[in-house]
Design an enzyme around this catalytic site. Structure first.
Site: not given
Length: 241
Positions: A148-150, A152-153
């Protein structure tokens, strides 16, 4: 003298970027979300480095608050030339166990916040300026638990060249800096020492990045020397990929 707005500047990479920009002669608006004391520490450090600085509280996903940061920059220093969006949220989980509330919180800050800041920059940056977004090398490394973090970026990286092309004719550059594992609270929190030590061994330079390593790249992209770099994501990670 240029004027910079730096979000997420009360700690970590954002603080280091604000200090580096101040040392290079920029006036700096120190954007922060929730810690006025930490933001004032950054203001003091920018001043010690040779720049002028003021603090501004803003949730980067709130367009009115972000506009207020730019208003403050114009009131105190006359305009805005450089925007660094370092504000971010990282919540880790295997995809199968992902809490969608965490997903929504993270994407609100990392995606909506990045677009809100970039939109205000596109509207109000003076010609000849620079926009620098902070991404992550995890977009390429693709570690477990970072989906999820990747994602978003990855969304942030997807807009860089598009915005650079939309700003044609204004001599404004738009780039992203994608740190690898860097010794900030955001990265270190929740990791045991064995995980940290293992990640520190991955780059050929055999250490974690420091906030100052990333700040140096940001300051270069914000400077006249870095102005021919445009529409790019610079992976500042010591060679981990």
């Amino acid at each position: 003298m240029a004027v910079a707005v730096v979000t997420g500047a009360s700690r970590g990479i954002g603080r280091a970027a604000a200090i580096a920009l101040g040392a290079a002669g920029n006036d700096v608006v120190v954007g922060y979300a929730g810690s006025p004391a930490a933001a004032e520490e950054t203001v003091a450090l920018v001043t010690q480095a040779g720049g002028r600085a003021v603090a501004a509280q803003a949730d980067v996903a709130d367009e009115q608050a972000v506009a207020g940061m730019f208003d403050l920059a114009e009131k105190e220093f006359g305009g805005v030339d450089v925007v660094v969006n370092s504000a971010g949220l990282m919540l880790l989980s295997p995809l199968a166990d992902l809490d969608l509330d965490d997903f929504d919180r993270m994407h609100r800050t990392n995606i909506r916040g990045s677009f809100v800041v970039a939109r205000e920059a596109a509207r109000r940056l003076r010609d000849g300026g620079a926009v620098i977004m902070v991404s992550t090398s995890v977009v390429g490394l693709q570690f477990p638990a970072y989906s999820a973090y990747a994602a978003s970026k990855g969304a942030v990286e997807a807009m860089i060249l598009v915005l650079a092309r939309e700003l044609r004719g204004r001599n404004i550059t738009v780039n992203a800096v994608a740190p690898g594992p860097t010794a900030t609270d955001l990265f270190l929190n929740g990791k045991d020492q064995s995980v940290i030590d293992n990640l520190a061994k991955q780059p050929p330079l055999e250490r974690l990045g420091q906030p100052e390593d990333i700040a140096g790249v940001i300051a270069f992209l914000a400077s006249p020397a870095g102005h021919w770099v445009n529409g790019q994501t610079v992976r500042a990670n010591g060679g981990i990929i």
